[in-house]
Motif scaffolding. Sequence first.
Motif, PDB file in Angstrom:
ATOM      1  N   ASP A   1       0.782  -1.230   0.000  1.00 27.49           N
ATOM      2  CA  ASP A   1       0.000   0.000   0.000  1.00 27.49           C
ATOM      3  C   ASP A   1       0.824   1.296   0.000  1.00 27.49           C
ATOM      4  N   HIS A   2       1.821   1.398   0.866  1.00 24.89           N
ATOM      5  CA  HIS A   2       2.481   2.692   1.049  1.00 24.89           C
ATOM      6  C   HIS A   2       3.236   3.183  -0.183  1.00 24.89           C
ATOM      7  N   ASN A   3       3.918   2.259  -0.846  1.00 24.29           N
ATOM      8  CA  ASN A   3       4.805   2.645  -1.947  1.00 24.29           C
ATOM      9  C   ASN A   3       4.177   2.567  -3.321  1.00 24.29           C
TER      10      ASN A   3
ATOM     11  N   GLY B   1      -4.985  -3.172  -1.208  1.00 27.59           N
ATOM     12  CA  GLY B   1      -5.464  -1.866  -0.784  1.00 27.59           C
ATOM     13  C   GLY B   1      -4.766  -1.452   0.489  1.00 27.59           C
ATOM     14  N   ILE B   2      -5.183  -0.316   1.025  1.00 22.37           N
ATOM     15  CA  ILE B   2      -4.591   0.140   2.274  1.00 22.37           C
ATOM     16  C   ILE B   2      -4.923  -0.884   3.355  1.00 22.37           C
ATOM     17  N   VAL B   3      -3.929  -1.244   4.109  1.00 23.14           N
ATOM     18  CA  VAL B   3      -4.060  -2.352   5.052  1.00 23.14           C
ATOM     19  C   VAL B   3      -5.269  -2.186   5.974  1.00 23.14           C
ATOM     20  N   HIS B   4      -5.569  -0.946   6.375  1.00 22.79           N
ATOM     21  CA  HIS B   4      -6.687  -0.729   7.305  1.00 22.79           C
ATOM     22  C   HIS B   4      -8.030  -0.644   6.592  1.00 22.79           C
ATOM     23  N   VAL B   5      -7.993  -0.616   5.276  1.00 26.22           N
ATOM     24  CA  VAL B   5      -9.248  -0.664   4.530  1.00 26.22           C
ATOM     25  C   VAL B   5      -9.591  -2.120   4.215  1.00 26.22           C
TER      26      VAL B   5
ATOM     27  N   GLY C   1       2.357  -3.275  11.840  1.00 28.12           N
ATOM     28  CA  GLY C   1       3.442  -2.302  11.949  1.00 28.12           C
ATOM     29  C   GLY C   1       3.020  -0.986  11.350  1.00 28.12           C
ATOM     30  N   ASP C   2       2.015  -0.378  11.955  1.00 34.52           N
ATOM     31  CA  ASP C   2       1.455   0.858  11.433  1.00 34.52           C
ATOM     32  C   ASP C   2       0.571   1.473  12.508  1.00 34.52           C
ATOM     33  N   SER C   3       0.775   2.757  12.768  1.00 37.17           N
ATOM     34  CA  SER C   3       0.093   3.365  13.911  1.00 37.17           C
ATOM     35  C   SER C   3      -1.418   3.443  13.737  1.00 37.17           C
ATOM     36  N   HIS C   4      -1.895   3.463  12.482  1.00 38.81           N
ATOM     37  CA  HIS C   4      -3.344   3.584  12.281  1.00 38.81           C
ATOM     38  C   HIS C   4      -4.089   2.267  12.366  1.00 38.81           C
ATOM     39  N   THR C   5      -3.407   1.255  12.906  1.00 36.84           N
ATOM     40  CA  THR C   5      -4.069  -0.018  13.202  1.00 36.84           C
ATOM     41  C   THR C   5      -5.245   0.202  14.150  1.00 36.84           C
TER      42      THR C   5
ATOM     43  N   GLY D   1      -8.757  10.536   0.020  1.00 40.35           N
ATOM     44  CA  GLY D   1      -8.184   9.192   0.118  1.00 40.35           C
ATOM     45  C   GLY D   1      -7.687   8.928   1.514  1.00 40.35           C
ATOM     46  N   SER D   2      -6.841   7.902   1.673  1.00 39.00           N
ATOM     47  CA  SER D   2      -6.209   7.466   2.927  1.00 39.00           C
ATOM     48  C   SER D   2      -7.100   6.547   3.740  1.00 39.00           C
ATOM     49  N   CYS D   3      -6.497   5.863   4.708  1.00 35.26           N
ATOM     50  CA  CYS D   3      -7.250   4.902   5.523  1.00 35.26           C
ATOM     51  C   CYS D   3      -8.289   5.584   6.392  1.00 35.26           C
ATOM     52  N   THR D   4      -8.265   6.919   6.467  1.00 31.61           N
ATOM     53  CA  THR D   4      -9.285   7.634   7.232  1.00 31.61           C
ATOM     54  C   THR D   4     -10.568   7.769   6.434  1.00 31.61           C
TER      55      THR D   4
ATOM     56  N   GLY E   1      -4.253   2.859  -2.940  1.00 31.74           N
ATOM     57  CA  GLY E   1      -2.978   2.921  -2.226  1.00 31.74           C
ATOM     58  C   GLY E   1      -3.002   4.060  -1.230  1.00 31.74           C
ATOM     59  N   CYS E   2      -1.911   4.203  -0.487  1.00 34.73           N
ATOM     60  CA  CYS E   2      -1.811   5.286   0.505  1.00 34.73           C
ATOM     61  C   CYS E   2      -1.649   6.638  -0.193  1.00 34.73           C
ATOM     62  N   SER E   3      -1.035   6.610  -1.350  1.00 31.29           N
ATOM     63  CA  SER E   3      -0.938   7.801  -2.190  1.00 31.29           C
ATOM     64  C   SER E   3      -0.413   9.011  -1.411  1.00 31.29           C
ATOM     65  N   MET E   4      -1.119  10.126  -1.551  1.00 35.24           N
ATOM     66  CA  MET E   4      -0.597  11.391  -1.014  1.00 35.24           C
ATOM     67  C   MET E   4      -0.842  11.557   0.485  1.00 35.24           C
ATOM     68  N   CYS E   5      -1.313  10.506   1.154  1.00 38.68           N
ATOM     69  CA  CYS E   5      -1.412  10.591   2.610  1.00 38.68           C
ATOM     70  C   CYS E   5      -0.032  10.789   3.203  1.00 38.68           C
ATOM     71  N   LEU E   6       0.969  10.105   2.632  1.00 37.13           N
ATOM     72  CA  LEU E   6       2.322  10.308   3.139  1.00 37.13           C
ATOM     73  C   LEU E   6       3.355  10.462   2.039  1.00 37.13           C
ATOM     74  N   GLY E   7       2.946  10.388   0.794  1.00 36.55           N
ATOM     75  CA  GLY E   7       3.893  10.682  -0.272  1.00 36.55           C
ATOM     76  C   GLY E   7       5.177   9.875  -0.251  1.00 36.55           C
TER      77      GLY E   7
ATOM     78  N   SER F   1      -6.977  12.916   4.828  1.00 38.34           N
ATOM     79  CA  SER F   1      -6.136  11.977   5.557  1.00 38.34           C
ATOM     80  C   SER F   1      -6.111  12.321   7.047  1.00 38.34           C
ATOM     81  N   ASN F   2      -5.123  11.832   7.759  1.00 37.06           N
ATOM     82  CA  ASN F   2      -5.146  11.939   9.221  1.00 37.06           C
ATOM     83  C   ASN F   2      -3.983  12.710   9.828  1.00 37.06           C
ATOM     84  N   ARG F   3      -2.976  13.073   9.031  1.00 35.96           N
ATOM     85  CA  ARG F   3      -1.814  13.755   9.611  1.00 35.96           C
ATOM     86  C   ARG F   3      -1.449  14.982   8.802  1.00 35.96           C
TER      87      ARG F   3
ATOM     88  N   GLY G   1       5.668  18.499   6.254  1.00 42.87           N
ATOM     89  CA  GLY G   1       6.241  17.669   5.194  1.00 42.87           C
ATOM     90  C   GLY G   1       5.577  16.323   4.991  1.00 42.87           C
ATOM     91  N   ARG G   2       4.494  16.055   5.704  1.00 43.99           N
ATOM     92  CA  ARG G   2       3.869  14.732   5.628  1.00 43.99           C
ATOM     93  C   ARG G   2       3.528  14.346   4.188  1.00 43.99           C
ATOM     94  N   GLN G   3       2.965  15.294   3.438  1.00 35.15           N
ATOM     95  CA  GLN G   3       2.538  14.975   2.070  1.00 35.15           C
ATOM     96  C   GLN G   3       3.568  15.387   1.032  1.00 35.15           C
TER      97      GLN G   3
HETATM   98  S1  SF4 Z   1      -2.121   6.750   7.465  1.00 33.10           S
HETATM   99 FE1  SF4 Z   1      -1.765   7.064   5.311  1.00 33.10          FE
HETATM  100  S2  SF4 Z   1       0.183   6.037   4.975  1.00 33.10           S
HETATM  101 FE2  SF4 Z   1      -0.594   5.263   6.897  1.00 33.10          FE
HETATM  102  S3  SF4 Z   1      -1.761   3.412   6.356  1.00 33.10           S
HETATM  103 FE3  SF4 Z   1      -3.184   5.129   6.351  1.00 33.10          FE
HETATM  104  S4  SF4 Z   1      -3.251   5.800   4.241  1.00 33.10           S
HETATM  105 FE4  SF4 Z   1      -1.415   4.572   4.459  1.00 33.10          FE
END
Ligand code: SF4
Lengths: 188, 445
Positions: free
Chosen positions: B62-64, B104-108, B125-129, B328-331, B389-395, B411-413, B417-419
């Motif tokens: 997802d991230h890359n 897809g995004i792991v949390h989706v 291994g991801d804080s948005h678990t 977009g993003s898992c949010t 994908g995670c796309s521009m949530c973290l670039g 997104s959530n953050r 420089g996050r994006q």
């Molecule tokens: S916060 Fe952003 S980078 Fe992290 S899993 Fe969700 S969409 Fe992907």
Amino acid sequence: MKAFTTVTSRAVVLDRPDVDTDQIIPKQFLKRIERSGFGEFLFFDWRKDPDFELNHQSGRILLAGRNFGCGSSREHAPWSLQDYGFDVVIAPSFGDIFRQNSLQIGLLPVQLPAEQVQQLMERARAGEELTVDLEARTAGGFPFELDDHTRQRLLEGLDDVALTLREADAIAAFEAAHPAPLSTVSLG
Amino acid sequence: MAKTLLDKIWERHVVRPGGDGPDLLYIDLHLVHEVTSPQAFESLRLAGRPVRRPDLTIATMDHNVATGDDTPIDPLSQQQLDTLRDNCAAFGVPLYATGSGREGIVHVIGPELGLTQPGITIVCGDSHTSTHGALGALAFGIGTSEVEHVLATQTLPQRKPKSLRVTFVGEPAPGVGAKDYVLAAIGRLGVDGGVGHVIEFAGPAIEALSVEGRLTICNMSIEAGARAGLIAPDETTFAYLRERGVPRRDDWRDLSSDADAVFDREVEIDVGAIRPQVTWGTNPGMVASIDDVVPEPADEAAERALTYMGLQAGTPIREIAVDRVFIGSCTNSRIEDLRAAAAVVRGQRVHPSVRAMVVPGSAQVKAQAEAEGLDRIFVDAGFEWRRAGCSMCLGMNPDVLQPGERCASTSNRNFEGRQGAGGRTHLVSPSIAAATALAGHFATA
Ligand code: SF4
């Protein structure tokens, strides 16, 4: 994990709250598949500013503001701090995952009340060296809390995985008593 | 003694009580992605250890990943994706790779595939678990050493967190939803207000939300510092699971906090008082209502944030112009989010000075949206319609902000420089993002 020994050193003062792991190690360095070599990228963007705290201080102890290491779960953050040369981070509070990750790799997160951290910052600015003694659980003379189990693991440099694998029988017994609620393999 | 939902799930998973130290906790589901796993697999390999339960482990990319057809990804990203593929093959871990139709995004994908279930423990291994707590699972983010630990042992030494209950009462005004609730809650609690706690979200306004809205709320628990969010499963949850082929199980009974359970902390929020939220600073707690002005900086951190964001105190939020809009993003990349945004943009055009994109959270969300014709609505309005994908949530992929660019993002953050280095992020809901894309500045539908 290397065993933690008492640290006596100058301290670097980074008196900012809510320093997130995106700042500690920006995302472009998360693409590496190695565990080492992250130190040169620590605070990559902030270090471009000549006034940035790390550009004119050095030491093995980092004195930070509250909620240090909030945000992402990237263990690359403690890896980069440790690789850069820090053994200890002292702050009034830490992001939970950052704290946990640091304990995993032997970078000691020391939590002290905000007033005490401020006092240590003043002493560090005056050029004083600080001592962090994990055996005695003191930092700059102030006592801090860490449970015996974790302290012992850090002092001996023990690997958590090896410790848990000693419990293989208990894990197997748990699995026998609790059938898995789902299976990822059967999804096909 | 009366128990919280956290107490109940925790007790069911203790393999060995820790006494003074951490308990050893059993993990029912381990989600893996390409960024935080390579070093964990490498350590297993070096120690000659297998993955204990590949059948409780699942990986996705997802991230890359590149989300455009024309965007090649850089060699390091490709290497990370290839490494995941090799590791999954070598260790027998199921992988939903790009192109599988289930990626897809792991949390989706966890909730979507019916893997996220009430009462289970989930780590990644991801804080948005924390997202997965919306279905009553105890789910939290871990680092790479812990990923290795779970791969090797299917357990994790953990201390039990404290409990915080946030109760949402009242009726929301039109146009106010889950994203606004959670941003308002973070503004109130602060970005470290939940440190050391699991937040249970409760109350009539939560019960009235769909599972997707609840996922948005739990997703951002970590932005208040809490490692996990939790919502007691109810009929809404069970119906959602049934649709995904997961029949109701006996052990889902009693998965709620007892009426007289005592929480370490309690907070109540009236959703009737919440207006659409927009962040103005560099963490999610720096948030205001869309009708407010950029606040006077209260401290040095806020001053630094305003400088970074290129904003003046006193500027009405609605007058802030944006260059980019990211939905977009898992949010906020699930089907309901896309429907909400599409309802706003239908028949309209994106403002000429704005570049806007929609990135579905998973291949299945994308397919569903296309079946409903949402992609046409977005494309006709001038949005880019991209792959999951995670796309521009973290670039970490080719989708990034340029220095100085200002973005309304679902997104959530909004960290510096996050994006993209120098990029300026404002967090909003999908409908505000859509309305902002049309107006060229922050706007309501
Ligand atoms: S916060 Fe952003 S980078 Fe992290 S899993 Fe969700 S969409 Fe992907």
